[in-house]
Design a protein around this motif. Sequence first.
Motif: not given
Length: 531
Positions: A200-202, A248-250, A125-129
């Motif tokens: 995402s690296g978060i 991070r604009k995610l 799943s892409w890093p966007l939530i």
Amino acid sequence: MKQVFFLSIILFASGCFRASPQKPEKKSCKGEFSWPNHQKLFTRFANDRNYMHRFLHNGDELWPKQANLCALGRNSLVDLALGAGTSHDLGLKGSAWRAHYLTIAWTNDFKRLSDPLKGSRLIYSWPLISSTLFYRLLTTQKFINGKIKKIPDFLKLSVSSRKNARIQWNLSNSASITRHWARRLRGAWLHKIFISLQHSGIKIKLTDFDSSTSILKFKQKFDQLSEQKKEKMLLELAQQLQQQLKDRKLLFPSEEMQQKLEKLLYTKLEKYEKKLSPWQLLEIGKKTQDPDLQTRVREINYILHGDPRLKPKPQWKEKHREYLELKAQTKKWMQYLKKMVLSEKIQQKVLTLSRKEKLLLSGNYFFETSHLAETTTGFTHAGMVLFLNKKKQPWLFDRVLGFYYANPLKTMKHSAIVELVKPAPTIVNKEKRYALLPYRVKSVFKFKRGSSNRVSWKNIYTDFKKELTPAYKLGAGIIWGIMNLLPNFKKNSPLLYPLYETKKLGKYSYLDFKSLQSLKNKTIYLVARCR
């Protein structure tokens, strides 16, 4: 999209196949046949798009062209690949942006968050939530804790789903079913968060619970807590992650965008349970002359288009200005998300994972989407990814704006995959048996609430269901998967092929039935599931 050219009906007949008999099973199922091999069938689709368009049913009765039914189209392809009714068994329902959470929740009980998933699961799943995900996660936990009495719409199950849930989950009352479903959805949303965080690296760091950055340790700690303490833990998680994602604009502001859209354009009518979207209301407005409704239709048209000929009221002008602001915000996000999904990192990850699995469900970011303000995830399209052995690469099969498409993943031009779900292996691999049964078409169809002399596939299958013996069953939504096969059986071709005609939709063409009325009192063959 390339223009579709169809061969003659005579050539269409060459695409027929015979319902070949299976070896007898212990439990008899009269009329049983072998479901077609999806590798062979979909490879032929990839080799010959005209054959694919002749084979796949695209009639206006089931597939109205004014509706973009990409999720239902994906389900029909899943059913063609794995057997009719499989998408229903997987819990694939609702919109493209909702279906993945539902199949994950339907096929995993999430009694313990730390247990490995045995049902459907995200492998990417892409890093966007989205902000909606966090809102629904926290609201669901409050509902579990009894702080919200009214069941939120997103927690409600359909009548057929509740019936299946009562049987599958061995629960006796509605309250226990809803609470059980809430726990499953909570697990599905957390599953999405954790998979996205991996890309995402978060990191997770909850000071109040002395939890480390390990997702596994978070799950284990969560499993040990009471429901009241789980609520506190989720609140801290949501607050921390939303701030980091926003920086991070995610963090996709779906909740805020939807609230604005609903305030401006959605309408509550007395005889409808839910508010109607502007597009639903405009369709209803074509069929009535009610003055209040026509005024609302004019208002919506002005908010959308700003046409001064509609003689706008002062408040309409203000709403139009707010709508243009929302539209501009949406456009900026569309440009940003397109750039994100076309990054080499995401593209390569999706391609690598798709090469390892035979069949996956995909969530796609469609570049020219007009529904971004409606989505709860940031993507608006759904497809099915098959690794075709003879092609030695994964292909996307999907339905876009009324037509089916087949493309290698590495050459996709109109969308990019942002989610991949591996459907529940126990359901995918489960033995499924089907029978081809004779059915005499009625001249008048009699139902609980009246009758009809119109011959339609929905009327035929509704009546057929009543005639089935206990050895057979259908299942909700099964007709969309079955219809791809039905005209292609040799037992049906003499009656059905002559009824086809070519219809036009702009520069595109498709096959549909002129009328089914000539089938009255004639025998056709329909597909049912063997119990």
